[in-house]
Design a protein around this motif. Structure first.
Motif, PDB file in Angstrom:
ATOM      1  N   GLY A  92      27.573 110.107  -8.138  1.00 38.45           N
ATOM      2  CA  GLY A  92      26.479 110.906  -7.627  1.00 38.45           C
ATOM      3  C   GLY A  92      27.271 112.329  -6.766  1.00 38.45           C
ATOM      4  O   GLY A  92      26.478 113.176  -6.471  1.00 38.45           O
ATOM      5  N   PHE A  93      28.470 111.823  -6.226  1.00 40.54           N
ATOM      6  CA  PHE A  93      29.359 112.976  -5.611  1.00 40.54           C
ATOM      7  C   PHE A  93      30.192 113.596  -6.690  1.00 40.54           C
ATOM      8  O   PHE A  93      30.186 114.797  -6.416  1.00 40.54           O
ATOM      9  CB  PHE A  93      30.231 112.238  -4.570  1.00 40.54           C
ATOM     10  CG  PHE A  93      29.358 111.496  -3.365  1.00 40.54           C
ATOM     11  CD1 PHE A  93      28.376 112.036  -2.777  1.00 40.54           C
ATOM     12  CD2 PHE A  93      29.664 109.908  -3.409  1.00 40.54           C
ATOM     13  CE1 PHE A  93      27.786 111.308  -1.787  1.00 40.54           C
ATOM     14  CE2 PHE A  93      29.092 109.254  -2.368  1.00 40.54           C
ATOM     15  CZ  PHE A  93      28.079 109.836  -1.572  1.00 40.54           C
ATOM     16  N   ASN A  94      31.025 113.041  -7.246  1.00 44.02           N
ATOM     17  CA  ASN A  94      32.180 113.378  -8.114  1.00 44.02           C
ATOM     18  C   ASN A  94      31.943 113.714  -9.377  1.00 44.02           C
ATOM     19  O   ASN A  94      31.276 112.576 -10.168  1.00 44.02           O
ATOM     20  CB  ASN A  94      33.557 112.446  -7.946  1.00 44.02           C
ATOM     21  CG  ASN A  94      33.571 112.289  -6.380  1.00 44.02           C
ATOM     22  OD1 ASN A  94      33.330 113.013  -5.801  1.00 44.02           O
ATOM     23  ND2 ASN A  94      34.288 111.230  -6.198  1.00 44.02           N
ATOM     24  N   GLY A  95      32.301 114.602 -10.171  1.00 45.84           N
ATOM     25  CA  GLY A  95      32.224 114.744 -11.628  1.00 45.84           C
ATOM     26  C   GLY A  95      33.326 113.856 -12.234  1.00 45.84           C
ATOM     27  O   GLY A  95      34.215 113.320 -11.890  1.00 45.84           O
ATOM     28  N   SER A  96      32.962 113.578 -13.413  1.00 44.23           N
ATOM     29  CA  SER A  96      33.567 112.415 -14.233  1.00 44.23           C
ATOM     30  C   SER A  96      33.130 112.538 -15.723  1.00 44.23           C
ATOM     31  O   SER A  96      32.066 112.667 -16.110  1.00 44.23           O
ATOM     32  CB  SER A  96      33.072 110.896 -13.994  1.00 44.23           C
ATOM     33  OG  SER A  96      33.769 110.039 -14.679  1.00 44.23           O
ATOM     34  N   ALA A  97      34.457 112.881 -16.464  1.00 45.83           N
ATOM     35  CA  ALA A  97      34.189 113.357 -17.735  1.00 45.83           C
ATOM     36  C   ALA A  97      33.565 112.218 -18.621  1.00 45.83           C
ATOM     37  O   ALA A  97      33.727 111.136 -18.356  1.00 45.83           O
ATOM     38  CB  ALA A  97      35.573 113.475 -18.269  1.00 45.83           C
ATOM     39  N   GLN A  98      32.553 112.473 -19.597  1.00 45.27           N
ATOM     40  CA  GLN A  98      31.724 111.844 -20.250  1.00 45.27           C
ATOM     41  C   GLN A  98      30.948 110.940 -19.749  1.00 45.27           C
ATOM     42  O   GLN A  98      30.428 109.819 -20.018  1.00 45.27           O
ATOM     43  CB  GLN A  98      32.632 110.853 -21.288  1.00 45.27           C
ATOM     44  CG  GLN A  98      33.553 111.665 -21.871  1.00 45.27           C
ATOM     45  CD  GLN A  98      34.249 110.976 -23.098  1.00 45.27           C
ATOM     46  OE1 GLN A  98      34.142 109.858 -23.412  1.00 45.27           O
ATOM     47  NE2 GLN A  98      35.374 111.558 -23.861  1.00 45.27           N
ATOM     48  N   SER A  99      30.588 111.065 -18.453  1.00 43.96           N
ATOM     49  CA  SER A  99      29.746 110.413 -17.641  1.00 43.96           C
ATOM     50  C   SER A  99      28.613 111.289 -16.905  1.00 43.96           C
ATOM     51  O   SER A  99      27.995 111.102 -16.014  1.00 43.96           O
ATOM     52  CB  SER A  99      30.412 109.544 -16.456  1.00 43.96           C
ATOM     53  OG  SER A  99      31.136 108.748 -16.927  1.00 43.96           O
ATOM     54  N   ALA A 100      28.302 112.428 -17.528  1.00 39.92           N
ATOM     55  CA  ALA A 100      27.278 113.304 -16.990  1.00 39.92           C
ATOM     56  C   ALA A 100      25.877 112.803 -16.821  1.00 39.92           C
ATOM     57  O   ALA A 100      25.277 113.046 -15.789  1.00 39.92           O
ATOM     58  CB  ALA A 100      27.408 114.612 -17.980  1.00 39.92           C
ATOM     59  N   LEU A 101      25.417 111.974 -17.881  1.00 40.58           N
ATOM     60  CA  LEU A 101      23.966 111.574 -17.965  1.00 40.58           C
ATOM     61  C   LEU A 101      24.068 110.656 -16.575  1.00 40.58           C
ATOM     62  O   LEU A 101      23.034 110.580 -15.583  1.00 40.58           O
ATOM     63  CB  LEU A 101      23.658 110.748 -19.059  1.00 40.58           C
ATOM     64  CG  LEU A 101      22.406 110.077 -19.121  1.00 40.58           C
ATOM     65  CD1 LEU A 101      21.145 111.125 -18.798  1.00 40.58           C
ATOM     66  CD2 LEU A 101      22.115 109.717 -20.421  1.00 40.58           C
ATOM     67  N   TYR A 102      24.629 109.554 -16.298  1.00 35.84           N
ATOM     68  CA  TYR A 102      24.923 108.583 -15.186  1.00 35.84           C
ATOM     69  C   TYR A 102      24.960 109.202 -13.978  1.00 35.84           C
ATOM     70  O   TYR A 102      24.238 109.032 -13.084  1.00 35.84           O
ATOM     71  CB  TYR A 102      26.128 107.532 -15.671  1.00 35.84           C
ATOM     72  CG  TYR A 102      25.702 106.547 -14.353  1.00 35.84           C
ATOM     73  CD1 TYR A 102      24.874 105.615 -14.344  1.00 35.84           C
ATOM     74  CD2 TYR A 102      26.846 106.368 -13.411  1.00 35.84           C
ATOM     75  CE1 TYR A 102      24.897 104.598 -13.553  1.00 35.84           C
ATOM     76  CE2 TYR A 102      26.714 105.476 -12.565  1.00 35.84           C
ATOM     77  CZ  TYR A 102      25.808 104.482 -12.421  1.00 35.84           C
ATOM     78  OH  TYR A 102      25.757 103.372 -11.510  1.00 35.84           O
ATOM     79  N   SER A 103      25.900 110.257 -13.868  1.00 38.45           N
ATOM     80  CA  SER A 103      26.370 110.963 -12.538  1.00 38.45           C
ATOM     81  C   SER A 103      24.971 111.750 -12.378  1.00 38.45           C
ATOM     82  O   SER A 103      24.733 111.879 -10.991  1.00 38.45           O
ATOM     83  CB  SER A 103      27.390 111.855 -12.947  1.00 38.45           C
ATOM     84  OG  SER A 103      28.614 111.359 -13.037  1.00 38.45           O
ATOM     85  N   MET A 104      24.392 112.401 -13.340  1.00 42.21           N
ATOM     86  CA  MET A 104      23.072 113.266 -12.872  1.00 42.21           C
ATOM     87  C   MET A 104      21.980 112.356 -12.237  1.00 42.21           C
ATOM     88  O   MET A 104      21.245 112.790 -11.320  1.00 42.21           O
ATOM     89  CB  MET A 104      22.573 113.910 -14.205  1.00 42.21           C
ATOM     90  CG  MET A 104      21.330 114.635 -14.128  1.00 42.21           C
ATOM     91  SD  MET A 104      20.668 115.231 -15.807  1.00 42.21           S
ATOM     92  CE  MET A 104      20.352 113.922 -16.753  1.00 42.21           C
ATOM     93  N   THR A 105      21.768 111.048 -12.743  1.00 43.16           N
ATOM     94  CA  THR A 105      20.767 110.351 -12.487  1.00 43.16           C
ATOM     95  C   THR A 105      20.999 109.877 -10.824  1.00 43.16           C
ATOM     96  O   THR A 105      20.159 109.787 -10.177  1.00 43.16           O
ATOM     97  CB  THR A 105      20.545 108.931 -13.209  1.00 43.16           C
ATOM     98  OG1 THR A 105      21.778 108.344 -13.081  1.00 43.16           O
ATOM     99  CG2 THR A 105      20.027 109.529 -14.587  1.00 43.16           C
ATOM    100  N   LYS A 106      22.426 109.516 -10.552  1.00 46.00           N
ATOM    101  CA  LYS A 106      22.783 109.131  -9.151  1.00 46.00           C
ATOM    102  C   LYS A 106      22.661 110.138  -8.375  1.00 46.00           C
ATOM    103  O   LYS A 106      22.404 110.091  -7.056  1.00 46.00           O
ATOM    104  CB  LYS A 106      24.193 108.563  -9.397  1.00 46.00           C
ATOM    105  CG  LYS A 106      24.130 107.043 -10.211  1.00 46.00           C
ATOM    106  CD  LYS A 106      23.042 106.275  -9.508  1.00 46.00           C
ATOM    107  CE  LYS A 106      23.031 104.844 -10.179  1.00 46.00           C
ATOM    108  NZ  LYS A 106      22.036 103.890  -9.558  1.00 46.00           N
ATOM    109  N   ALA A 107      23.034 111.489  -8.646  1.00 43.57           N
ATOM    110  CA  ALA A 107      22.896 112.577  -7.870  1.00 43.57           C
ATOM    111  C   ALA A 107      21.380 112.763  -7.200  1.00 43.57           C
ATOM    112  O   ALA A 107      21.152 113.172  -6.194  1.00 43.57           O
ATOM    113  CB  ALA A 107      23.544 113.944  -8.437  1.00 43.57           C
ATOM    114  N   ALA A 108      20.480 112.449  -8.419  1.00 44.36           N
ATOM    115  CA  ALA A 108      19.280 112.666  -8.055  1.00 44.36           C
ATOM    116  C   ALA A 108      18.783 111.545  -6.911  1.00 44.36           C
ATOM    117  O   ALA A 108      17.977 112.011  -6.034  1.00 44.36           O
ATOM    118  CB  ALA A 108      18.422 112.608  -9.222  1.00 44.36           C
ATOM    119  N   VAL A 109      19.209 110.443  -7.284  1.00 43.53           N
ATOM    120  CA  VAL A 109      18.924 109.365  -6.248  1.00 43.53           C
ATOM    121  C   VAL A 109      19.367 109.697  -4.756  1.00 43.53           C
ATOM    122  O   VAL A 109      18.627 109.563  -3.797  1.00 43.53           O
ATOM    123  CB  VAL A 109      19.687 107.968  -6.654  1.00 43.53           C
ATOM    124  CG1 VAL A 109      19.632 107.110  -5.512  1.00 43.53           C
ATOM    125  CG2 VAL A 109      19.049 107.514  -7.863  1.00 43.53           C
TER     126      VAL A 109
END
Length: 245
Positions: free
Chosen positions: A143-160
């Motif tokens: 949710g803080f850091n960008g990670s290649a090929q994990s955009a969907l999961y990262s997006m949901t955790k940034a929202a949390v």
């Protein structure tokens, strides 16, 4: 048994495997009466038994949080809740953004964001009416850091992470504290299948190791307890220092 949470009821979503189990067990060890929830009744019974075997209190409530009806049914079945842990999340394997199916996007948004949104809206006002409570959302280092090929999961955790701040502002004046625990790579059966993705992260983590569900559970207990009485809208990273570097 300790008793920092004695007399309180804690609902932990997605607590039939992985990090959720560690959270449920940690809360029960501190005296909470834990509502274990998830889709698999057999695994739920095993978690309840593991808690009872150590003298704790727990019961299982089946819940599929893929839609609003599931969230409403869980809130009703759980009854009055003093601690809500929004932990349920869909496992999303790393893959290029352009290859992610639209159906998976919808499911991830529903499970990782919408379920927490609806449950909090149902439960937080009742907490405030009874004098207060604690909500702990499960975010992620993603949710803080960008990670290649994990955009969907990262997006949901940034929202949390964002929801935590908004809910702290909304419910804090009513005595309901809302905070986030953000794990890094954690040793769970799910993560065993993506070690090729996780190992590079561990290599640059100051602790040089994966975390454990028990360590995440300890952080949740702290934020749910009176020891964190003046902590609102915070994110506690349990990631071995990964987000810091």
């Amino acid at each position: 048994m300790n008793a920092r949470l004695a007399g309180r009821t804690a609902l932990v979503t997605g607590s039939t495997d992985g990090i959720g189990v560690g959270i449920a067990q940690a809360l029960a060890a501190e005296g909470a009466n834990v509502v274990v929830s998830g889709r698999n009744a057999e695994r739920g019974a095993q978690v309840v038994k593991s808690i009872a075997d150590k003298g704790g209190q727990a019961r299982f409530v089946a819940a599929d949080l893929g839609d609003g009806e599931g969230a409403r049914a869980l809130a009703e079945a759980a009854g009055p809740v003093d601690v809500l842990v929004n932990n349920a999340a869909l496992l999303i394997m790393p893959q290029p953004t352009g290859e992610v199916a639209e159906e998976l996007v919808d499911r991830a948004l529903a499970t990782n964001i919408k379920a927490a949104f609806l449950l909090t809206g149902l439960i937080a006002p009742a907490m405030a009416a009874r004098g207060g409570g604690a909500i702990v959302n499960l975010g992620s280092v993603n949710g803080f850091n960008g990670s290649a090929q994990s955009a969907l999961y990262s997006m949901t955790k940034a929202a949390v992470h964002s929801l935590t701040k908004s809910w702290a502002a909304e419910y804090g004046p009513g005595g309901v504290r809302v905070n986030t625990v953000a794990p890094g790579p954690t040793r769970t059966p799910r993560n065993a299948g993506v070690m090729d993705h996780i190992e590079p992260l561990i290599a640059r983590t100051p602790s040089r190791r994966m975390g454990t569900p028990e360590e995440v559970g300890a952080a949740v207990v702290f934020l749910a307890s009176d020891e964190a009485a003046n902590i609102h809208g915070a994110t506690l990273s349990v990631d071995g220092g990964l987000a810091a570097v």
